[in-house]
Design a protein around this motif. Structure first.
Motif, PDB file in Angstrom:
ATOM      1  N   PRO A   1       0.921  -1.063   0.197  1.00 16.33           N
ATOM      2  CA  PRO A   1      -0.030  -0.036   0.051  1.00 16.33           C
ATOM      3  C   PRO A   1       0.760   1.232  -0.022  1.00 16.33           C
ATOM      4  CG  PRO A   1      -0.011  -1.065   2.009  1.00 16.33           C
ATOM      5  CD  PRO A   1       0.771  -2.004   1.267  1.00 16.33           C
ATOM      6  N   PRO A   2       0.347   2.310  -0.620  1.00 20.24           N
ATOM      7  CA  PRO A   2       1.183   3.612  -0.517  1.00 20.24           C
ATOM      8  C   PRO A   2       1.259   3.968   0.832  1.00 20.24           C
ATOM      9  CG  PRO A   2      -1.145   4.009  -1.339  1.00 20.24           C
ATOM     10  CD  PRO A   2      -1.048   2.641  -1.085  1.00 20.24           C
ATOM     11  N   PRO A   3       2.411   4.659   1.093  1.00 20.26           N
ATOM     12  CA  PRO A   3       2.660   5.164   2.271  1.00 20.26           C
ATOM     13  C   PRO A   3       1.589   6.307   2.832  1.00 20.26           C
ATOM     14  CG  PRO A   3       4.243   6.091   0.877  1.00 20.26           C
ATOM     15  CD  PRO A   3       3.251   5.256   0.054  1.00 20.26           C
ATOM     16  N   PRO A   4       1.271   6.349   4.080  1.00 26.81           N
ATOM     17  CA  PRO A   4       0.378   7.298   4.812  1.00 26.81           C
ATOM     18  C   PRO A   4       0.818   8.763   4.443  1.00 26.81           C
ATOM     19  CG  PRO A   4       1.255   6.311   6.463  1.00 26.81           C
ATOM     20  CD  PRO A   4       1.877   5.461   5.290  1.00 26.81           C
ATOM     21  N   VAL A   5      -0.308   9.506   4.038  1.00 20.16           N
ATOM     22  CA  VAL A   5       0.034  11.125   3.578  1.00 20.16           C
ATOM     23  C   VAL A   5      -0.336  11.791   5.052  1.00 20.16           C
ATOM     24  CG1 VAL A   5      -0.382  13.121   2.335  1.00 20.16           C
ATOM     25  CG2 VAL A   5      -0.354  10.966   1.305  1.00 20.16           C
ATOM     26  N   MET A   6       0.469  12.578   5.569  1.00 16.18           N
ATOM     27  CA  MET A   6       0.189  13.203   6.931  1.00 16.18           C
ATOM     28  C   MET A   6       0.940  14.579   6.669  1.00 16.18           C
ATOM     29  SD  MET A   6       2.484  11.145   9.574  1.00 16.18           S
ATOM     30  CE  MET A   6       1.938   9.343   8.965  1.00 16.18           C
ATOM     31  N   ASP A   7       0.486  15.396   7.627  1.00 14.52           N
ATOM     32  CA  ASP A   7       1.198  16.665   7.834  1.00 14.52           C
ATOM     33  C   ASP A   7       2.135  16.721   8.680  1.00 14.52           C
ATOM     34  OD1 ASP A   7      -0.132  16.952  10.214  1.00 14.52           O
ATOM     35  OD2 ASP A   7      -1.519  18.606   9.706  1.00 14.52           O
TER      36      ASP A   7
ATOM     37  N   GLU B   1      14.002  12.865  11.482  1.00 12.68           N
ATOM     38  CA  GLU B   1      14.302  13.336   9.913  1.00 12.68           C
ATOM     39  C   GLU B   1      13.704  12.224   8.989  1.00 12.68           C
ATOM     40  OE1 GLU B   1      18.867  11.997   8.971  1.00 12.68           O
ATOM     41  OE2 GLU B   1      18.402  13.710  10.317  1.00 12.68           O
ATOM     42  N   LEU B   2      13.640  12.777   7.639  1.00 14.50           N
ATOM     43  CA  LEU B   2      13.453  11.584   6.491  1.00 14.50           C
ATOM     44  C   LEU B   2      14.470  11.314   5.918  1.00 14.50           C
ATOM     45  CD1 LEU B   2      10.074  12.924   4.992  1.00 14.50           C
ATOM     46  CD2 LEU B   2      10.408  11.075   6.613  1.00 14.50           C
ATOM     47  N   ARG B   3      14.699  10.097   5.788  1.00 15.00           N
ATOM     48  CA  ARG B   3      16.074   9.664   4.857  1.00 15.00           C
ATOM     49  C   ARG B   3      15.670   9.021   3.574  1.00 15.00           C
ATOM     50  NH1 ARG B   3      20.924   7.427   8.457  1.00 15.00           N
ATOM     51  NH2 ARG B   3      21.568   9.531   9.305  1.00 15.00           N
ATOM     52  N   ASP B   4      16.457   8.834   2.604  1.00 14.46           N
ATOM     53  CA  ASP B   4      15.865   8.233   1.367  1.00 14.46           C
ATOM     54  C   ASP B   4      14.644   9.014   0.689  1.00 14.46           C
ATOM     55  OD1 ASP B   4      18.078   6.512   1.277  1.00 14.46           O
ATOM     56  OD2 ASP B   4      16.947   5.146   2.556  1.00 14.46           O
ATOM     57  N   ALA B   5      14.694  10.368   1.004  1.00 10.80           N
ATOM     58  CA  ALA B   5      13.492  11.091   0.500  1.00 10.80           C
ATOM     59  C   ALA B   5      13.283  11.486  -0.952  1.00 10.80           C
ATOM     60  CB  ALA B   5      13.439  12.174   1.309  1.00 10.80           C
ATOM     61  N   ARG B   6      12.291  11.757  -1.631  1.00  7.50           N
ATOM     62  CA  ARG B   6      11.957  12.156  -2.662  1.00  7.50           C
ATOM     63  C   ARG B   6      10.848  13.217  -2.724  1.00  7.50           C
ATOM     64  NH1 ARG B   6      12.327   9.713  -8.019  1.00  7.50           N
ATOM     65  NH2 ARG B   6      10.702  10.696  -9.462  1.00  7.50           N
ATOM     66  N   ILE B   7      10.819  14.109  -3.550  1.00  7.40           N
ATOM     67  CA  ILE B   7       9.862  15.430  -3.268  1.00  7.40           C
ATOM     68  C   ILE B   7       9.307  15.393  -4.678  1.00  7.40           C
ATOM     69  CG2 ILE B   7       9.678  17.904  -3.322  1.00  7.40           C
ATOM     70  CD1 ILE B   7      12.619  17.967  -2.179  1.00  7.40           C
ATOM     71  N   ARG B   8       8.012  15.125  -4.311  1.00  8.64           N
ATOM     72  CA  ARG B   8       6.876  15.569  -5.443  1.00  8.64           C
ATOM     73  C   ARG B   8       6.284  17.159  -5.224  1.00  8.64           C
ATOM     74  NH1 ARG B   8       1.595  14.725  -7.245  1.00  8.64           N
ATOM     75  NH2 ARG B   8       0.537  14.247  -4.931  1.00  8.64           N
TER      76      ARG B   8
ATOM     77  N   LEU C   1       6.765   5.676  14.089  1.00 11.17           N
ATOM     78  CA  LEU C   1       6.941   5.676  12.640  1.00 11.17           C
ATOM     79  C   LEU C   1       8.508   5.282  12.387  1.00 11.17           C
ATOM     80  CD1 LEU C   1       4.710   8.184  11.588  1.00 11.17           C
ATOM     81  CD2 LEU C   1       4.169   5.990  11.293  1.00 11.17           C
ATOM     82  N   VAL C   2       9.203   5.034  13.103  1.00 12.74           N
ATOM     83  CA  VAL C   2      10.614   5.184  12.906  1.00 12.74           C
ATOM     84  C   VAL C   2      10.861   3.841  12.114  1.00 12.74           C
ATOM     85  CG1 VAL C   2      13.112   4.596  13.977  1.00 12.74           C
ATOM     86  CG2 VAL C   2      11.576   6.516  14.980  1.00 12.74           C
ATOM     87  N   GLY C   3      11.709   3.809  10.709  1.00 12.32           N
ATOM     88  CA  GLY C   3      11.702   2.780   9.808  1.00 12.32           C
ATOM     89  C   GLY C   3      10.593   2.716   9.274  1.00 12.32           C
ATOM     90  N   LYS C   4       9.672   3.513   9.032  1.00 14.51           N
ATOM     91  CA  LYS C   4       8.578   3.187   8.224  1.00 14.51           C
ATOM     92  C   LYS C   4       8.549   4.398   7.016  1.00 14.51           C
ATOM     93  CE  LYS C   4       5.661   0.967  11.391  1.00 14.51           C
ATOM     94  NZ  LYS C   4       4.576   1.121  12.258  1.00 14.51           N
ATOM     95  N   ARG C   5       7.955   4.002   5.981  1.00 15.52           N
ATOM     96  CA  ARG C   5       7.945   4.960   4.731  1.00 15.52           C
ATOM     97  C   ARG C   5       6.494   5.690   4.848  1.00 15.52           C
ATOM     98  NH1 ARG C   5      10.693   5.924   0.475  1.00 15.52           N
ATOM     99  NH2 ARG C   5      11.958   3.842   0.613  1.00 15.52           N
ATOM    100  N   VAL C   6       6.879   6.933   4.800  1.00 18.43           N
ATOM    101  CA  VAL C   6       5.611   8.051   4.894  1.00 18.43           C
ATOM    102  C   VAL C   6       5.755   9.064   3.884  1.00 18.43           C
ATOM    103  CG1 VAL C   6       5.567   7.706   7.643  1.00 18.43           C
ATOM    104  CG2 VAL C   6       6.784   9.664   6.659  1.00 18.43           C
TER     105      VAL C   6
END
Length: 173
Positions: free
Chosen positions: A44-50, A152-159, A61-66
Motif C-alpha cells: 500500500p502507498p505510504p500514509p500521507v500526513m502533515d 528526519e526523513l531519509r531516502d526522501a523524494r520530493i513531488r 513511525l521510525v523505520g517506516k515510509r511516510v
C-alpha cells in the motif's frame, strides 16, 4: 477381443491421462488456465500526513515510509526542511509550525537540486509546496541519546505540487 471393447479401453485410458495431465498442469507455475496463482499484492502507498502529525507520531513511525504534505524550505547541499507554517492573525506574518529535516546525503539528487534552486530561504513560497516521501529516522536514538528526540526523513523524494509535471512525450509541430 473385440475392436469396440479395445476402443473403449483406449478412450478411457486417454481420458484418465488427460485428467492427470490437466491436474498436473494446474499445479505447476505458468501452466494451464485453471491454475490458482498466488500473487503478492503491491504494498500500500505510504500514509500521507502533515508535519505536526508526523512529529506527534514519529516514535512509532521510525523505520517506516511516510509521505508528508509540506513546504520545502532552507534547502542547501546538506539537505532541506519539510516545513509546516502557521498563519498568525496579523496580515503578512507567517510562523513555522514545525519542520522535519530531509537528510541531504540520501535525498534524491533531482529533488535536492530543484529544492536548492527554488526554496533556499525560510519563507513559505507557493512553488515550494510539496509531498515528500521518505523513511522516518531518529539519528539521536541510534546514538543512544536520551530525552528529546529529533526525527528526519531519509531516502526522501520530493513531488512538487505547485509545479506542472513534465509531459511524458513532447509535441512535435
Amino acid at each position: 477381443m473385440n475392436q469396440v471393447f479395445l476402443g473403449r479401453i483406449w478412450r478411457a485410458a486417454a481420458a484418465a491421462v488427460a485428467v492427470t495431465v490437466s491436474a498436473a498442469c494446474a499445479t505447476m507455475p505458468g501452466m494451464g488456465h485453471a491454475a490458482a496463482r498466488h500473487v503478492t499484492p503491491p504494498a500500500p502507498p505510504p500514509p500521507v500526513m502533515d508535519v505536526p502529525t508526523l512529529l506527534s507520531q514519529a516514535p512509532s513511525l521510525v523505520g517506516k515510509r511516510v509521505t508528508l504534505s509540506c513546504y520545502i524550505a532552507s534547502a542547501n547541499a546538506g539537505g532541506a526542511a519539510c516545513a509546516a507554517f502557521r498563519i498568525d492573525d496579523l496580515p503578512g506574518s507567517v510562523n513555522w509550525n514545525g519542520s522535519v529535516p530531509l537528510d541531504g546525503t540520501s535525498l534524491e539528487a533531482a529533488s535536492s537540486d530543484k529544492a536548492q534552486q527554488m526554496c533556499g530561504d525560510t519563507s513559505m513560497h507557493p512553488q515550494c509546496r510539496a509531498e515528500v516521501t521518505g523513511i522516518v529516522y531518529d539519528p539521536f536514538g541510534d546514538m543512544g541519546v536520551q530525552g528529546k528526540r529529533n526525527f528526519e526523513l531519509r531516502d526522501a523524494r520530493i513531488r512538487w505540487l505547485a509545479l506542472p509535471e513534465k509531459a511524458a512525450t513532447a509535441k512535435r509541430h
